[in-house]
Design a protein around this motif. Structure first.
Motif: not given
Length: 89
Positions: A66-77
């Motif tokens: 859910e945090s990823f969907m809110r844009g709180e973090w990203s990653c290269d893989d």
């Protein structure tokens, strides 16, 4: 709260096996685990918002997603991160 959650998450990641994950947060870099020749999964997570730490530490994989969907973090893989979670569960 983010400070405590970050410490809890990083403490849990000290036991990471079969993969390597690097966190980049406000210019600081921290790496956990070590990829192996038979499981060479590596990923870099960039934290954009410290609320990510509470979401991941207290909400587990659902909270992190859910945090990823809110844009709180990203990653290269992203696939590699998912594989790490499953392999080290």
């Amino acid at each position: 709260m983010a400070f405590v959650a970050r410490r809890l998450l990083f403490a849990a990641l000290r036991n990471l096996k079969h993969a390597s994950v690097t966190f980049v947060d406000a210019g600081n870099t921290r790496t956990f685990g070590q990829a192996s020749p038979d499981y060479p999964v590596r990923a870099t997570i960039t934290v954009h918002d410290p609320r990510f730490y509470a979401a991941a530490a207290f909400g587990g994989s659902i909270g992190a997603g859910e945090s990823f969907m809110r844009g709180e973090w990203s990653c290269d893989d992203l696939t590699g991160v998912c594989r790490m979670v499953v392999k080290n569960r």
